[in-house]
Design a protein around this motif. Structure first.
Motif, PDB file in Angstrom:
ATOM      1  N   LEU A  53       0.829  -1.207   0.000  1.00 18.58           N
ATOM      2  CA  LEU A  53       0.000   0.000   0.000  1.00 18.58           C
ATOM      3  C   LEU A  53       0.865   1.259   0.000  1.00 18.58           C
ATOM      4  CD1 LEU A  53      -2.816  -0.977   2.552  1.00 18.58           C
ATOM      5  CD2 LEU A  53      -3.026  -0.775   0.068  1.00 18.58           C
ATOM      6  N   GLN A  54       1.951   1.213   0.750  1.00 15.53           N
ATOM      7  CA  GLN A  54       2.851   2.367   0.790  1.00 15.53           C
ATOM      8  C   GLN A  54       3.512   2.578  -0.569  1.00 15.53           C
ATOM      9  OE1 GLN A  54       3.232   4.544   3.460  1.00 15.53           O
ATOM     10  NE2 GLN A  54       4.156   5.722   1.793  1.00 15.53           N
ATOM     11  N   GLU A  55       3.880   1.486  -1.243  1.00 13.90           N
ATOM     12  CA  GLU A  55       4.472   1.599  -2.572  1.00 13.90           C
ATOM     13  C   GLU A  55       3.480   2.234  -3.552  1.00 13.90           C
ATOM     14  OE1 GLU A  55       5.657  -2.281  -3.783  1.00 13.90           O
ATOM     15  OE2 GLU A  55       7.140  -2.535  -2.176  1.00 13.90           O
ATOM     16  N   LEU A  56       2.227   1.804  -3.477  1.00 12.26           N
ATOM     17  CA  LEU A  56       1.197   2.358  -4.357  1.00 12.26           C
ATOM     18  C   LEU A  56       0.934   3.824  -4.040  1.00 12.26           C
ATOM     19  CD1 LEU A  56      -1.260  -0.687  -4.324  1.00 12.26           C
ATOM     20  CD2 LEU A  56       0.105   0.096  -6.280  1.00 12.26           C
ATOM     21  N   GLN A  57       1.041   4.164  -2.760  1.00 14.39           N
ATOM     22  CA  GLN A  57       0.866   5.562  -2.381  1.00 14.39           C
ATOM     23  C   GLN A  57       2.028   6.396  -2.898  1.00 14.39           C
ATOM     24  OE1 GLN A  57      -0.071   6.221   1.744  1.00 14.39           O
ATOM     25  NE2 GLN A  57       0.514   8.375   1.680  1.00 14.39           N
TER      26      GLN A  57
END
Length: 354
Positions: A53-57
């Motif tokens: 999720l952090q990568e996508l953010q």
């Protein structure tokens, strides 16, 4: 709107991204790692999901609202989802029948458009808009009827049998003969022409001194044309239904955005300009949030498709306006079907153009 492509994402990131977007569209709430781990679609620990999720953010596809530990798609993320991941769900037989019902009932074009937009708004849970074709009937007769010494009624008759009238103010008392002369002059010039064509011809004659009108009758002609030209320019070109659908439970948490959207829906000319951008499209167009300036403040989306007459000419646009979490997979084919249905039924013998 630039951003990463699907090929930039790993299979794992693509799957988590899909679940976040679909979960957000379904609920209106950000999706957290625990919810995603319990969805049955991700065989990863919450810690691993949080990392993705952090990568996508960081890639600009997701955002984390301050009030939640979950993620929601950005406009860039929604665009990627719509263009590359979304799988549309065609309207059911019941939904198609509901859209067609108002069109097969006969009556005026306006009545049919209201029925179609009402059905579309109900089915999509958004506000439905239909751009009404600009009617330019060819004319057969115009007359001036005295109402008082300083007022007259202008009566316009079209080849389709339609009759419309407007009241004009006169600068000074005008004789019945001057009113008759003005009416006869206009009738001789406008028969078989649209109002726009007639206006151009008459004004050119008067400006060039080629008309046989005296000053009083020429003034009457100009006043009659002015009121009709102004009326045509101001005539609403939209049917809007379902604004109340925008006031759902999720809207209560974002009431300012909804208020802004309702204000924007009051701007008929601006919405017409938005829909006009879809006139030349070969398929349904989707504007997400700031991709369209009108709805950038409210963060709303527009799904619009042109509809054509029996000769294949684009005569209007139908669309749905709602929050960016619209169910695109369901609404896109629904708008497309409504446009096709309008093109199929509008102009058939069952419709009156009066």
């Amino acid at each position: 709107m630039n951003g990463p492509t699907l090929s930039d994402l790993t299979d794992r990131a693509r799957e988590i991204f899909r679940l976040v977007v679909e979960g957000y569209i379904a609920s209106g709430n950000p999706m957290g790692s625990k919810a995603l781990a319990g969805s049955g679609g991700v065989n990863l620990s919450p810690a691993s999901i949080r990392s993705v999720l952090q990568e996508l953010q960081d890639a600009g596809l997701l955002a984390a609202p301050h009030t939640s530990a979950g993620r929601m798609p950005t406009e860039v993320g929604l665009r990627l989802f719509v263009d590359g991941i979304m799988q549309v769900a065609e309207p059911t037989a019941i939904e198609r029948a509901q859209i067609e019902r108002g069109l097969t009932a006969g009556g005026s074009i306006e009545t049919a458009l209201v029925a179609a937009s009402s059905a579309l708004s109900e089915l999509s849970a958004g506000a439905a808009v239909v751009m009404v074709p600009r009617r330019e009937p060819r004319l057969t007769h115009i007359s001036f009827v005295p109402l008082s010494a300083v007022r007259a009624l202008v009566v316009l008759v079209g080849e389709d049998g339609g009759i419309e009238n407007r009241v004009i103010d006169l600068p000074a008392p005008v004789s019945a003969s001057a009113l008759e002369q003005a009416g006869n002059y206009l009738t001789s010039r406008l028969t078989g022409r649209t109002l726009a064509d007639a206006v151009a011809v008459v004004r050119a004659e008067i400006a060039g001194g080629k008309s046989a009108l005296d000053a009083v009758s020429a003034g009457l002609v100009e006043r009659g044309l002015a009121v009709w030209s102004f009326d045509a320019a101001q005539r609403p070109v939209l049917v809007v239904r379902g604004q109340a659908n925008l006031l759902d439970d999720a809207a209560l948490h974002d009431i300012e955005r909804v208020r802004q959207l309702l204000d924007e829906l009051e701007s008929t000319e601006a919405i017409a300009a938005v829909l006009d951008a879809a006139r030349e499209a070969q398929a349904t167009r989707i504007f997400i949030g700031s991709e369209n300036r009108l709805f950038s403040l409210s963060g709303s989306s527009v799904i619009a498709s042109p509809w054509r007459d029996g000769d294949g000419r684009v005569v209007g646009v139908v669309g749905v306006i709602g929050p960016t979490r619209l169910n695109y997979a369901r609404v896109v084919p629904m708008v497309d079907f409504t446009a096709q249905t309008l093109g199929k039924f509008i102009g058939q013998d069952g419709f009156s153009r009066k």
